[in-house]
Write an enzyme that holds these catalytic residues in place. Structure first.
Site, PDB file in Angstrom:
ATOM      1  CB  SER A  76       6.819 -10.157   2.383  1.00 51.87           C
ATOM      2  OG  SER A  76       6.341  -9.271   1.416  1.00 51.87           O
TER       3      SER A  76
ATOM      4  CG  ASP B  86       8.409  -2.252   4.952  1.00 52.56           C
ATOM      5  OD1 ASP B  86       7.741  -1.982   3.842  1.00 52.56           O
ATOM      6  OD2 ASP B  86       9.027  -3.186   5.120  1.00 52.56           O
TER       7      ASP B  86
ATOM      8  CG  HIS C  76       6.060  -5.093   3.203  1.00 58.82           C
ATOM      9  ND1 HIS C  76       7.586  -4.812   3.195  1.00 58.82           N
ATOM     10  CD2 HIS C  76       5.917  -6.186   2.560  1.00 58.82           C
ATOM     11  CE1 HIS C  76       7.733  -6.013   2.612  1.00 58.82           C
ATOM     12  NE2 HIS C  76       7.027  -6.760   2.106  1.00 58.82           N
TER      13      HIS C  76
END
Ligand SMILES: *[C@@H]1O[C@H](CO)[C@@H](O)[C@H](O)[C@H]1NC(C)=O
Ligand SMILES: *[C@@H]1O[C@H](CO)[C@@H](O)[C@H](O)[C@H]1NC(C)=O
Length: 354
Positions: free
Chosen positions: A38, A329, A332
């Site tokens: 990610s 978040d 991240h």
């Protein structure tokens, strides 16, 4: 006097040469080609059946057009900023996104998949694209690139492109430590690190075998400082979890050694180790220097646990200004953090590939 004039002339010539050289250095990189999780996925997971997604608001609210592309951030990710710094383009599109085609991918593409890891068992946790499959996609890509650019120019792109690998956090946090009955029951943490480093080694070798020469192997960030880990560190008063940070340092040491070894082994390779750990830690320890106000909590929702769907549109608590937050978040970074880290990596490491 004559000598002085000579020096002056030499100096002028040198300056002219430099002026001519600088754009050439940038033009030397025809493409940025990305593998990983990610940290560098631009939306591949939108096109596979998984819950590891972020193609909804508030993700992407600071991206061009406020679009939630599937990047796990409020805006761009580090590889976007890297492509921009190398003078290529402002964003790197996801290979599986049908909105793009080979004319876009010819200058940059990401095969990354949020939630994946070096270990096949890690990509199984959230049914995402395993790392070996990302290499399969790269082989497909080479065929399409040859049809599009012609054999000769495609080979040149493959040889001169910058390859970026960014993966590993999920192997530890989503796999090893998350399921005591899984890898933890099979391997000690040291054995597991060695297993992952071995997979990293064979991945780089395969990539080299497929024609890549300029390769960046990414290190782990201070994983123990992610809001999710701090939230659950109740005995430690929500400080960074030292065990995870030390683990990141230890694993980075192994990757760094691997890079030294492979540079000797693989003909024509220029492999670098891109270590984000200290730059990231510097931000977390000195947020005010960068204009940040919050390091411990993420912008999204309560900032403690949320990512993906839990960070969705219906959650009313998301912070108004992500520029003040290191994390977007619970897992991240914000776009601003990504930008700082990307600039640091280009300046400190990637310039060696140019
Ligand atoms: C790629 O897409 C663009 C815009 O949709 C289109 O103009 C172009 O012809 C396509 N190129 C190829 C090689 O398919
Ligand atoms: C992961 O799975 C693929 C496909 O089944 C296999 O070829 C590969 O050897 C596996 N990798 C490891 C390290 O076990």
């Amino acid at each position: 006097m004559a000598t002085h004039t000579n020096i002056m002339i030499w100096f002028l010539v040198a300056q002219v040469v430099l002026l001519v050289m600088v754009p050439r250095i940038e033009a030397k990189v025809p493409a940025v080609i990305v593998f990983g999780d990610s940290s560098v996925d631009a939306g591949n997971n939108n096109f596979i059946p998984t819950v590891a997604r972020s193609n909804f608001q508030p993700y992407g609210r600071d991206f061009a057009g406020g679009r939630a592309t599937g990047r796990f951030s409020n805006g761009r990710i580090a590889t976007d900023f890297i492509a921009q710094r190398l003078g290529i383009k402002p964003t790197i599109p996801a290979y599986l996104d049908p909105a793009y085609n080979i004319s876009d991918f010819a200058t940059g593409v990401t095969f990354a998949s949020a939630g994946t890891g070096y270990d096949n068992a890690t990509s199984d946790v959230l049914s995402v694209i395993p790392l070996w499959k990302e290499l399969d996609y790269f082989q497909d890509y080479q065929k399409i690139l040859k049809a599009y650019l012609g054999e000769k120019q495609a080979s040149q792109t493959i040889t001169e492109a910058v390859y970026i690998i960014s993966v590993g956090t999920n192997d530890f946090l989503e796999n090893y430590y998350a399921s005591p009955g899984g890898r933890q029951s099979q391997f000690t943490i040291t054995q597991y690190q060695n297993l992952l480093a071995g997979i990293a080694e064979s991945f780089v070798k395969k990539l080299h075998g497929l024609g890549a020469r300029k390769i960046s192997l990414g290190g782990l960030p201070p994983m123990g400082c992610m809001p999710l880990e701090r939230t659950t560190n109740m005995i430690g008063q929500h400080n960074c979890v030292e065990r995870y940070n030390n683990l990141a340092l230890e694993f980075n040491g192994k990757l760094s050694n691997l890079v030294v070894k492979l540079n000797k082994q693989l003909p024509g390779v220029n492999l670098v180790f891109s270590n984000p750990y200290y730059a990231f830690m510097h931000i977390i320890l000195n947020p005010a220097l960068y204009g940040f106000e919050v390091t411990e909590l993420a912008c999204c929702a309560t900032g403690m646990f949320e990512m993906g769907y839990a960070c969705g549109r219906t959650n009313p608590f998301t912070c108004p200004n992500a520029e003040k937050y290191v994390f977007w978040d619970a897992f991240h970074p914000t776009e601003k953090t990504n930008h700082i880290i990307a600039d640091y990596i280009v300046k400190k490491v990637l310039y060696k590939l140019l």
